[in-house]
Design a protein around this motif. Structure first.
Motif, PDB file in Angstrom:
ATOM      1  N   PRO A 471       0.834  -1.208   0.000  1.00 35.47           N
ATOM      2  CA  PRO A 471       0.000   0.000   0.000  1.00 35.47           C
ATOM      3  C   PRO A 471       0.866   1.255   0.000  1.00 35.47           C
ATOM      4  O   PRO A 471       1.815   1.381   0.767  1.00 35.47           O
ATOM      5  N   GLY A 472       0.536   2.188  -0.891  1.00 37.12           N
ATOM      6  CA  GLY A 472       1.283   3.434  -0.982  1.00 37.12           C
ATOM      7  C   GLY A 472       2.496   3.377  -1.877  1.00 37.12           C
ATOM      8  O   GLY A 472       3.160   4.391  -2.079  1.00 37.12           O
ATOM      9  N   ALA A 473       2.830   2.207  -2.411  1.00 42.18           N
ATOM     10  CA  ALA A 473       4.021   2.084  -3.252  1.00 42.18           C
ATOM     11  C   ALA A 473       3.761   2.639  -4.642  1.00 42.18           C
ATOM     12  O   ALA A 473       2.618   2.780  -5.084  1.00 42.18           O
ATOM     13  N   LYS A 474       4.852   2.936  -5.334  1.00 46.33           N
ATOM     14  CA  LYS A 474       4.798   3.463  -6.698  1.00 46.33           C
ATOM     15  C   LYS A 474       5.479   2.483  -7.634  1.00 46.33           C
ATOM     16  O   LYS A 474       6.472   1.842  -7.260  1.00 46.33           O
ATOM     17  N   ILE A 475       4.964   2.379  -8.844  1.00 47.15           N
ATOM     18  CA  ILE A 475       5.636   1.590  -9.871  1.00 47.15           C
ATOM     19  C   ILE A 475       6.029   2.520 -11.010  1.00 47.15           C
ATOM     20  O   ILE A 475       5.242   3.376 -11.437  1.00 47.15           O
ATOM     21  N   ILE A 476       7.272   2.395 -11.471  1.00 42.03           N
ATOM     22  CA  ILE A 476       7.788   3.194 -12.583  1.00 42.03           C
ATOM     23  C   ILE A 476       8.109   2.241 -13.725  1.00 42.03           C
ATOM     24  O   ILE A 476       8.938   1.338 -13.579  1.00 42.03           O
ATOM     25  N   MET A 477       7.444   2.431 -14.849  1.00 45.47           N
ATOM     26  CA  MET A 477       7.638   1.576 -16.021  1.00 45.47           C
ATOM     27  C   MET A 477       8.531   2.317 -17.018  1.00 45.47           C
ATOM     28  O   MET A 477       8.180   3.404 -17.485  1.00 45.47           O
ATOM     29  N   VAL A 478       9.684   1.728 -17.321  1.00 44.09           N
ATOM     30  CA  VAL A 478      10.645   2.323 -18.244  1.00 44.09           C
ATOM     31  C   VAL A 478      10.748   1.424 -19.469  1.00 44.09           C
ATOM     32  O   VAL A 478      10.946   0.203 -19.326  1.00 44.09           O
ATOM     33  N   GLY A 479      10.627   2.003 -20.644  1.00 48.51           N
ATOM     34  CA  GLY A 479      10.728   1.171 -21.837  1.00 48.51           C
ATOM     35  C   GLY A 479      10.494   1.970 -23.098  1.00 48.51           C
ATOM     36  O   GLY A 479      10.110   3.141 -23.061  1.00 48.51           O
ATOM     37  N   ASP A 480      10.725   1.322 -24.214  1.00 55.66           N
ATOM     38  CA  ASP A 480      10.541   1.925 -25.533  1.00 55.66           C
ATOM     39  C   ASP A 480       9.222   1.426 -26.099  1.00 55.66           C
ATOM     40  O   ASP A 480       9.108   0.264 -26.512  1.00 55.66           O
ATOM     41  N   ALA A 481       8.226   2.304 -26.130  1.00 55.13           N
ATOM     42  CA  ALA A 481       6.890   1.900 -26.572  1.00 55.13           C
ATOM     43  C   ALA A 481       6.836   1.593 -28.064  1.00 55.13           C
ATOM     44  O   ALA A 481       5.843   1.028 -28.537  1.00 55.13           O
ATOM     45  N   ASP A 482       7.875   1.965 -28.809  1.00 51.98           N
ATOM     46  CA  ASP A 482       7.877   1.710 -30.252  1.00 51.98           C
ATOM     47  C   ASP A 482       8.442   0.344 -30.609  1.00 51.98           C
ATOM     48  O   ASP A 482       8.460  -0.033 -31.777  1.00 51.98           O
ATOM     49  N   GLN A 483       8.941  -0.384 -29.625  1.00 50.65           N
ATOM     50  CA  GLN A 483       9.405  -1.737 -29.893  1.00 50.65           C
ATOM     51  C   GLN A 483       8.220  -2.688 -30.031  1.00 50.65           C
ATOM     52  O   GLN A 483       7.082  -2.346 -29.727  1.00 50.65           O
ATOM     53  N   LEU A 484       8.534  -3.909 -30.456  1.00 49.56           N
ATOM     54  CA  LEU A 484       7.502  -4.938 -30.534  1.00 49.56           C
ATOM     55  C   LEU A 484       6.949  -5.218 -29.145  1.00 49.56           C
ATOM     56  O   LEU A 484       7.652  -5.067 -28.145  1.00 49.56           O
ATOM     57  N   PRO A 485       5.697  -5.650 -29.045  1.00 53.09           N
ATOM     58  CA  PRO A 485       5.128  -5.967 -27.731  1.00 53.09           C
ATOM     59  C   PRO A 485       5.691  -7.260 -27.164  1.00 53.09           C
ATOM     60  O   PRO A 485       6.479  -7.949 -27.807  1.00 53.09           O
ATOM     61  N   SER A 486       5.256  -7.590 -25.967  1.00 52.61           N
ATOM     62  CA  SER A 486       5.743  -8.768 -25.252  1.00 52.61           C
ATOM     63  C   SER A 486       5.483 -10.049 -26.040  1.00 52.61           C
ATOM     64  O   SER A 486       4.568 -10.112 -26.865  1.00 52.61           O
ATOM     65  N   VAL A 487       6.290 -11.072 -25.766  1.00 54.90           N
ATOM     66  CA  VAL A 487       6.063 -12.380 -26.381  1.00 54.90           C
ATOM     67  C   VAL A 487       4.761 -12.984 -25.856  1.00 54.90           C
ATOM     68  O   VAL A 487       4.002 -13.597 -26.593  1.00 54.90           O
ATOM     69  N   GLY A 488       4.489 -12.802 -24.574  1.00 55.57           N
ATOM     70  CA  GLY A 488       3.261 -13.318 -23.971  1.00 55.57           C
ATOM     71  C   GLY A 488       2.062 -12.436 -24.262  1.00 55.57           C
ATOM     72  O   GLY A 488       2.166 -11.380 -24.894  1.00 55.57           O
ATOM     73  N   PRO A 489       0.868 -12.839 -23.803  1.00 53.13           N
ATOM     74  CA  PRO A 489      -0.360 -12.108 -24.119  1.00 53.13           C
ATOM     75  C   PRO A 489      -0.402 -10.717 -23.506  1.00 53.13           C
ATOM     76  O   PRO A 489       0.049 -10.495 -22.387  1.00 53.13           O
ATOM     77  N   GLY A 490      -0.957  -9.780 -24.256  1.00 56.82           N
ATOM     78  CA  GLY A 490      -1.129  -8.419 -23.783  1.00 56.82           C
ATOM     79  C   GLY A 490      -0.204  -7.450 -24.481  1.00 56.82           C
ATOM     80  O   GLY A 490       0.682  -7.816 -25.257  1.00 56.82           O
ATOM     81  N   ASN A 491      -0.431  -6.172 -24.200  1.00 56.98           N
ATOM     82  CA  ASN A 491       0.368  -5.082 -24.765  1.00 56.98           C
ATOM     83  C   ASN A 491       0.395  -3.977 -23.716  1.00 56.98           C
ATOM     84  O   ASN A 491      -0.066  -2.871 -23.940  1.00 56.98           O
ATOM     85  N   VAL A 492       0.912  -4.311 -22.543  1.00 57.66           N
ATOM     86  CA  VAL A 492       0.696  -3.519 -21.336  1.00 57.66           C
ATOM     87  C   VAL A 492       1.219  -2.098 -21.463  1.00 57.66           C
ATOM     88  O   VAL A 492       0.499  -1.136 -21.169  1.00 57.66           O
ATOM     89  N   LEU A 493       2.472  -1.937 -21.878  1.00 54.01           N
ATOM     90  CA  LEU A 493       3.054  -0.597 -21.910  1.00 54.01           C
ATOM     91  C   LEU A 493       2.273   0.315 -22.843  1.00 54.01           C
ATOM     92  O   LEU A 493       1.937   1.453 -22.484  1.00 54.01           O
ATOM     93  N   ARG A 494       1.972  -0.160 -24.031  1.00 57.21           N
ATOM     94  CA  ARG A 494       1.215   0.675 -24.979  1.00 57.21           C
ATOM     95  C   ARG A 494      -0.192   0.949 -24.474  1.00 57.21           C
ATOM     96  O   ARG A 494      -0.734   2.045 -24.659  1.00 57.21           O
ATOM     97  N   ASP A 495      -0.817  -0.048 -23.844  1.00 59.44           N
ATOM     98  CA  ASP A 495      -2.173   0.155 -23.335  1.00 59.44           C
ATOM     99  C   ASP A 495      -2.201   1.226 -22.247  1.00 59.44           C
ATOM    100  O   ASP A 495      -3.110   2.065 -22.207  1.00 59.44           O
ATOM    101  N   VAL A 496      -1.227   1.195 -21.346  1.00 60.19           N
ATOM    102  CA  VAL A 496      -1.173   2.197 -20.283  1.00 60.19           C
ATOM    103  C   VAL A 496      -0.964   3.582 -20.886  1.00 60.19           C
ATOM    104  O   VAL A 496      -1.613   4.563 -20.478  1.00 60.19           O
ATOM    105  N   LEU A 497      -0.081   3.687 -21.877  1.00 61.74           N
ATOM    106  CA  LEU A 497       0.150   4.977 -22.521  1.00 61.74           C
ATOM    107  C   LEU A 497      -1.088   5.460 -23.267  1.00 61.74           C
ATOM    108  O   LEU A 497      -1.468   6.628 -23.179  1.00 61.74           O
TER     109      LEU A 497
END
Length: 761
Positions: A471-497
């Protein structure tokens, strides 16, 4: 095919995990052999004992080390017909509780009916001296067990199951094999590794299960959803799912009934009206979010992925909505922070970078995204964030999706970094899904969690990570949104953006030092839809024309084996990586691996090697793990090198340089299929990696794969040099196509809707 009959004289080798066996048999037709009535047979035998009689089909071949052998493709056990054969069989130890002396007494009493008496008239065993009630029961059980194995094998082979696969099935179900497979052959696809829907379906149809049965339809739909997840989709529109099933000759009426079955069993979730709901009158989801040509109303999810998407959206929305001081106490504002730093941390940073550092230290939001292309200072900004957190006494952890990415993060930051799996303390219990000890009940002991290479984080891993935030913690996502998405299901970074749910800093300024690199300059040109600049002799980026695929293939092999190692003074086995858009074809991963292996690590007569299908593994080969193995803690895309091979037992030891443990990972015979050669890999599999030199063929492949995100991802894997080999018109097609790898995912929509509604308690 040749048929060989005989009795088993000796078991030379046996792998109890997959039942691969090498045995000596006495052939009852010595004329088949040149000089001996003894033969060596190799194959998969769920049960094989000395003294047993078998009839095997297969073919003769000459092994380089062990000589002439008979490779068994199918076999059946036959009871010895003569009294002498029965005595030899029982006296061999094939039946627990019977040794040579007791076998002699049994055959003396019952003759060639001995086996029949043991099976059908076990009470008569009491007639034999030395056999009491307990011994009689033990012998009867052993005979029944042997018969169960034999019956199961005959049953499965009757439906076209190979001996090796039959061994896996029997190992999974044991004496219940016949009953369970007869009741529902489709369970094989879910419960037995290596058997997919198509194999299970062939068995089911052979058994007489109707082609339009709801049972068959349900199995087909489950298979299609599983395949979709493997391709990165979180769900499939109902219309797309049914269309795919119909193409597999599943009637649409059966699809509807099959889906009802899956919903009732709780295996899938069907959700409708996800595009906006009744409030705004919308009842469809935009087609370009999922990559379909038309809007849809119903989404069909595997249950776990639906839960993961809904829960991840709820948690991200709560983090994004958190106001300063709501959970973690009011912290200093940006101006106060600047005075505390005395500009020591942010000196020399751009305004964008300074803002990112301010947001990282402050508590304006529980989530922050930092994104940008190569040369824009993501690593510099990340280091400044860490410095600022340390100055403020804020506890933090650094993590990345893979061992390679974690190692790079550690080197770049100068601080400890872990894989997300290690951070969440995976429990090695052999389950199909990962189980983490860090969750809501035992959260991470950190105020800030920084995740690098976030474009590689798939939805299930993101779900588990969010659960572990205290509780109260922060998450910082660092990455290049122009790269290919994850091998597994989803497209988390692009979806959040895309959802605008989180404060996001996109770094755009390319620094002067990076501008001197054609790799960096061309990466940005490609993202703008412009052709890359050609290199000169001192450049780090080259395009080499090769119109003919065969010539391009030969040129790539020459580059990897001679020209680049000399040009860069590097080790071709470690420092040069070939990337391809496809697996098949002249310029695909498979063919390039075959050619490059012969150049860099050719076979030597009588040297240790293991062949698996078309691939040959040798000591020194570069190999890749192709599926997550949570017991060994190696994951899809991890690259290592073969340290040693035991060709007789087909055991391979692989060293992974990015693992925390220095010891090698041992692959038994039935695990070798998790490995593939990695002199050339797909671009998708290269995510999170960095290589001194990258070589990539550029020719015409499937149009859907020829997009700028793919080639952008490929060239940004290189540190020192990129060489593209192929056709200029194909390169132009890659650059012009801005259609990214669209996936069926609704995380962005869920986030947008969650931010428009009050927080749940």
């Amino acid at each position: 095919m040749t048929t060989v009959r005989g009795s088993v004289r000796r078991i030379t080798y046996r792998n109890d995990d997959n039942h691969y066996t090498v045995a000596k048999i006495n052939v009852d037709e010595p004329g088949l052999l040149a000089s001996s009535s003894e033969a060596t047979i190799v194959g998969y035998f769920p049960s094989l004992s000395v003294g047993e009689w078998i009839e095997a089909e297969g073919e003769w071949y000459v092994h380089a080390e062990f000589g002439r052998q008979f490779k068994v493709t199918s076999h059946r056990k036959t009871a010895p017909a003569t009294a002498r054969g029965i005595e030899r069989y029982l006296g061999s130890g094939a039946v627990e509780g019977i040794g040579p002396k007791l076998a002699e007494r049994l055959v003396a009493a019952f003759g060639d009916r001995t086996l029949e008496v043991i099976e059908k008239e076990p009470h008569r065993l009491l007639e034999i001296e030395g056999i009491g009630a307990r011994k009689k029961a033990a012998i009867s059980r052993a005979i029944r067990a042997e018969k169960e194995v034999r019956d199961a094998l005959v049953f499965l082979e009757g439906y076209g199951v190979t001996p090796g696969m039959a061994a896996r099935v029997y190992r999974r179900y044991g004496p219940d094999t016949v009953r369970l497979v007869s009741e529902n052959p489709y369970r094989l696809a879910d419960e037995v590794f290596g058997i997919g829907f198509k194999s299970a379906d062939a068995i089911a149809l052979e058994m007489g299960i109707p082609a339009d049965s709801p049972e068959r339809a349900a199995a087909a739909l489950s298979y299609l959803l599983s395949q979709a997840a493997a391709e990165g989709h979180v769900f499939l529109p109902k219309s797309v799912l049914f269309e795919s099933a119909v193409s597999m000759q599943i009637p649409e009426e059966a699809c509807a009934k099959g889906l009802e079955r899956l919903v009732s069993a709780g295996d899938v979730v069907v959700e409708a009206d996800l595009g906006g709901g009744a409030d705004d009158g919308a009842d469809t989801v935009s087609s370009d979010r999922g990559g379909a040509d038309a809007a849809f109303e119903e989404a069909v999810y595997p249950r776990f992925l639906h839960f993961a998407e809904v829960d991840a959206a709820r948690r991200i929305a709560r983090l994004a909505k958190r106001s300063a001081g709501s959970e973690n106490g009011s912290l200093v504002g940006p101006n106060d922070r600047r005075s505390l730093f005395d500009h020591a941390v942010t000196e020399g940073l751009t305004a964008e970078q300074q803002r990112a550092v301010d947001l990282a230290v402050g508590d304006e939001s529980g989530i922050l995204v930092l994104t940008g292309g190569p040369g824009t200072g993501k690593t510099t900004t990340l280091r400044a964030m860490v410095d600022a957190l340390e100055r403020h006494g804020r506890s933090y952890v650094l993590a990345a999706p893979t061992g390679r990415a974690a190692k790079r993060l550690k080197e770049a930051s100068g601080r400890d970094a872990k894989t997300i799996h290690r951070l969440l303390e995976y429990v090695r219990d052999g389950g199909e899904r990962p189980r983490f000890q860090r969750n809501e009940r035992s959260p991470l002991d950190a105020e800030v969690v920084i995740v690098d290479e976030s474009s590689m984080v798939d939805l299930p891993l993101c779900f588990h990570l969010l659960r572990a935030l205290r509780p109260g913690a922060k998450i910082i996502m660092v990455g290049d949104a122009d790269q290919l998405p994850s091998v597994g299901p989803g497209n988390v970074l692009r979806d959040v953006l895309q959802s605008n749910a989180a404060p996001a800093i996109r770094l755009t300024q390319v620094f002067r030092q990076a501008e001197q690199s054609r790799i960096v300059v061309n990466a940005h040109l490609i993202q703008q839809g412009k052709m890359p600049l050609r290199g000169n002799e001192s450049s780090d980026f080259f395009f080499m024309q090769a119109e003919d695929p065969e010539k391009a293939r030969t040129l790539i092999a020459d580059l990897v084996s001679h020209r680049l190692p000399e040009y860069l003074n590097c080790d071709p086995l470690k420092d040069v990586q070939v990337l391809s858009a496809v697996r098949r074809g002249v310029l695909g991963v498979d063919k390039l691996n075959e050619l490059i292996q012969e150049r860099l690590n050719p076979g030597v007569a009588r040297a240790a090697e293991v062949r698996l299908g078309a691939e040959v593994f040798r000591p020194g080969d570069r190999v890749m793990q192709t599926k997550n193995n949570y017991d060994k803690m190696v994951f899809n895309g991890d690259i290592g090198s073969i340290r040693s091979i035991d060709p007789k037992e087909r055991v391979i030891e692989v060293v992974y340089p990015d693992r925390d443990e220095p010891e090698g990972v041992v692959y038994e015979n039935d695990e070798v299929g998790q490995l593939t050669l990695a002199y050339c890999t797909s671009v998708h599999k290269s995510q999170g990696s960095e290589y001194p030199a990258v070589v990539m063929p550029i020719h015409w492949v499937m149009p859907a794969l020829m997009n700028r995100n793919l080639i952008y991802t490929a060239i940004t894997r290189a540190r020192r040099l990129v060489v593209l080999v192929g056709r200029e018109d194909a390169l132009r097609a890659y650059v012009r196509n801005d259609k990214a790898d669209h996936r069926y995912t609704l995380l962005a929509e869920r986030l947008s809707k969650a931010l428009d509604s009050p927080l749940a308690p």
